[in-house]
Design a protein around this motif. Structure first.
Motif, PDB file in Angstrom:
ATOM      1  N   LEU A  36       0.838  -1.195   0.000  1.00 24.32           N
ATOM      2  CA  LEU A  36       0.000   0.000   0.000  1.00 24.32           C
ATOM      3  C   LEU A  36       0.878   1.253   0.000  1.00 24.32           C
ATOM      4  N   LEU A  37       1.965   1.215   0.769  1.00 25.15           N
ATOM      5  CA  LEU A  37       2.930   2.318   0.815  1.00 25.15           C
ATOM      6  C   LEU A  37       4.320   1.778   0.505  1.00 25.15           C
ATOM      7  N   PRO A  38       4.668   1.657  -0.781  1.00 26.05           N
ATOM      8  CA  PRO A  38       5.975   1.095  -1.137  1.00 26.05           C
ATOM      9  C   PRO A  38       7.115   1.981  -0.620  1.00 26.05           C
ATOM     10  N   PRO A  39       8.267   1.374  -0.298  1.00 24.49           N
ATOM     11  CA  PRO A  39       9.392   2.163   0.188  1.00 24.49           C
ATOM     12  C   PRO A  39       9.888   3.134  -0.874  1.00 24.49           C
ATOM     13  N   ASP A  40      10.220   4.343  -0.444  1.00 18.62           N
ATOM     14  CA  ASP A  40      10.725   5.362  -1.365  1.00 18.62           C
ATOM     15  C   ASP A  40      12.228   5.449  -1.212  1.00 18.62           C
ATOM     16  N   ASN A  41      12.953   4.973  -2.194  1.00 16.10           N
ATOM     17  CA  ASN A  41      14.411   5.005  -2.154  1.00 16.10           C
ATOM     18  C   ASN A  41      14.914   6.069  -3.128  1.00 16.10           C
ATOM     19  N   ALA A  42      14.463   7.304  -2.939  1.00 14.43           N
ATOM     20  CA  ALA A  42      14.806   8.385  -3.862  1.00 14.43           C
ATOM     21  C   ALA A  42      16.020   9.177  -3.382  1.00 14.43           C
ATOM     22  N   THR A  43      16.996   8.504  -2.825  1.00  8.19           N
ATOM     23  CA  THR A  43      18.173   9.198  -2.312  1.00  8.19           C
ATOM     24  C   THR A  43      19.184   9.474  -3.412  1.00  8.19           C
ATOM     25  N   GLY A  44      19.047   8.818  -4.535  1.00 13.12           N
ATOM     26  CA  GLY A  44      19.973   9.029  -5.641  1.00 13.12           C
ATOM     27  C   GLY A  44      21.273   8.265  -5.513  1.00 13.12           C
ATOM     28  N   ASN A  45      21.389   7.399  -4.508  1.00 13.28           N
ATOM     29  CA  ASN A  45      22.651   6.682  -4.323  1.00 13.28           C
ATOM     30  C   ASN A  45      22.654   5.301  -4.965  1.00 13.28           C
ATOM     31  N   PHE A  46      21.572   4.884  -5.539  1.00 12.27           N
ATOM     32  CA  PHE A  46      21.463   3.620  -6.261  1.00 12.27           C
ATOM     33  C   PHE A  46      21.874   2.416  -5.427  1.00 12.27           C
ATOM     34  N   THR A  47      21.593   2.456  -4.146  1.00 10.05           N
ATOM     35  CA  THR A  47      21.880   1.339  -3.262  1.00 10.05           C
ATOM     36  C   THR A  47      20.872   0.235  -3.517  1.00 10.05           C
ATOM     37  N   LYS A  48      21.357  -0.997  -3.573  1.00  8.57           N
ATOM     38  CA  LYS A  48      20.444  -2.121  -3.754  1.00  8.57           C
ATOM     39  C   LYS A  48      19.553  -2.253  -2.528  1.00  8.57           C
ATOM     40  N   VAL A  49      18.281  -2.461  -2.760  1.00  9.85           N
ATOM     41  CA  VAL A  49      17.315  -2.659  -1.682  1.00  9.85           C
ATOM     42  C   VAL A  49      16.869  -4.108  -1.731  1.00  9.85           C
ATOM     43  N   VAL A  50      16.932  -4.785  -0.598  1.00  9.84           N
ATOM     44  CA  VAL A  50      16.522  -6.187  -0.533  1.00  9.84           C
ATOM     45  C   VAL A  50      15.040  -6.299  -0.859  1.00  9.84           C
ATOM     46  N   GLN A  51      14.706  -7.188  -1.748  1.00 11.26           N
ATOM     47  CA  GLN A  51      13.310  -7.431  -2.116  1.00 11.26           C
ATOM     48  C   GLN A  51      12.970  -8.874  -1.803  1.00 11.26           C
ATOM     49  N   ARG A  52      11.767  -9.112  -1.343  1.00 14.08           N
ATOM     50  CA  ARG A  52      11.323 -10.469  -1.054  1.00 14.08           C
ATOM     51  C   ARG A  52      10.219 -10.845  -2.023  1.00 14.08           C
ATOM     52  N   ILE A  53      10.326 -12.041  -2.554  1.00 13.16           N
ATOM     53  CA  ILE A  53       9.313 -12.574  -3.464  1.00 13.16           C
ATOM     54  C   ILE A  53       8.521 -13.638  -2.706  1.00 13.16           C
ATOM     55  N   PRO A  54       7.232 -13.413  -2.487  1.00 13.21           N
ATOM     56  CA  PRO A  54       6.428 -14.430  -1.800  1.00 13.21           C
ATOM     57  C   PRO A  54       6.371 -15.741  -2.592  1.00 13.21           C
ATOM     58  N   VAL A  55       6.515 -16.849  -1.871  1.00  8.55           N
ATOM     59  CA  VAL A  55       6.508 -18.191  -2.459  1.00  8.55           C
ATOM     60  C   VAL A  55       5.454 -19.023  -1.748  1.00  8.55           C
ATOM     61  N   LYS A  56       4.658 -19.766  -2.496  1.00 14.74           N
ATOM     62  CA  LYS A  56       3.651 -20.644  -1.894  1.00 14.74           C
ATOM     63  C   LYS A  56       4.192 -22.064  -1.834  1.00 14.74           C
ATOM     64  N   VAL A  57       4.242 -22.615  -0.612  1.00 14.73           N
ATOM     65  CA  VAL A  57       4.703 -23.980  -0.393  1.00 14.73           C
ATOM     66  C   VAL A  57       3.506 -24.795   0.072  1.00 14.73           C
ATOM     67  N   VAL A  58       3.327 -25.978  -0.491  1.00 13.46           N
ATOM     68  CA  VAL A  58       2.197 -26.847  -0.149  1.00 13.46           C
ATOM     69  C   VAL A  58       2.727 -28.106   0.525  1.00 13.46           C
ATOM     70  N   PHE A  59       2.127 -28.446   1.681  1.00 10.98           N
ATOM     71  CA  PHE A  59       2.494 -29.685   2.373  1.00 10.98           C
ATOM     72  C   PHE A  59       1.985 -30.882   1.590  1.00 10.98           C
ATOM     73  N   ASP A  60       2.749 -31.966   1.564  1.00 11.15           N
ATOM     74  CA  ASP A  60       2.257 -33.224   1.012  1.00 11.15           C
ATOM     75  C   ASP A  60       1.301 -33.818   2.044  1.00 11.15           C
ATOM     76  N   ALA A  61       0.119 -34.245   1.606  1.00  8.87           N
ATOM     77  CA  ALA A  61      -0.923 -34.735   2.514  1.00  8.87           C
ATOM     78  C   ALA A  61      -0.438 -35.879   3.398  1.00  8.87           C
ATOM     79  N   GLU A  62       0.327 -36.793   2.837  1.00  7.80           N
ATOM     80  CA  GLU A  62       0.819 -37.951   3.598  1.00  7.80           C
ATOM     81  C   GLU A  62       1.785 -37.511   4.705  1.00  7.80           C
ATOM     82  N   SER A  63       2.517 -36.450   4.447  1.00 10.17           N
ATOM     83  CA  SER A  63       3.526 -35.961   5.380  1.00 10.17           C
ATOM     84  C   SER A  63       2.922 -35.361   6.662  1.00 10.17           C
ATOM     85  N   ILE A  64       1.725 -34.782   6.565  1.00 10.02           N
ATOM     86  CA  ILE A  64       1.134 -34.101   7.728  1.00 10.02           C
ATOM     87  C   ILE A  64       0.051 -34.917   8.428  1.00 10.02           C
ATOM     88  N   LYS A  65      -0.077 -36.205   8.077  1.00  7.60           N
ATOM     89  CA  LYS A  65      -1.094 -37.040   8.729  1.00  7.60           C
ATOM     90  C   LYS A  65      -0.949 -36.955  10.244  1.00  7.60           C
TER      91      LYS A  65
END
Length: 84
Positions: A36-65
């Motif tokens: 909703l409010l993305p980070p503003d990195n307008a400092t002009g220093n071109f520093t890399k900003v860590v980004q996270r990519i959401p990943v969906k992991v599904v349990f195997d049904a047999e594993s969680i019995k």
């Protein structure tokens, strides 16, 4: 990483118990893109900003019995992806 790869899941609540699952999908963009409010990195220093990519992991049904009713959203987990 790609969808379908096997993963090993350890939930802090269950000590050393290991569950199995697989990568289901990835978000099409980083969390900052959909924020909703993305980070503003307008400092002009071109520093890399860590980004996270959401990943969906599904349990195997047999594993969680026997654990189905005890696993809940928000639990702390460590997930290892099998890279091949």
């Amino acid at each position: 990483m790609k969808p379908g790869q096997k993963v090993e899941i350890k939930l802090d609540a269950f000590g050393g118990r290991k569950f199995e699952g697989h990568l289901d999908s990835f978000s099409p963009a980083s969390g900052a893109q959909f924020s909703l409010l993305p980070p503003d990195n307008a400092t002009g220093n071109f520093t890399k900003v860590v980004q996270r990519i959401p990943v969906k992991v599904v349990f195997d049904a047999e594993s969680i019995k026997g654990y189905e009713s005890r696993i809940a959203p928000g639990m702390s987990a460590t997930v290892n992806v099998e890279l091949k």
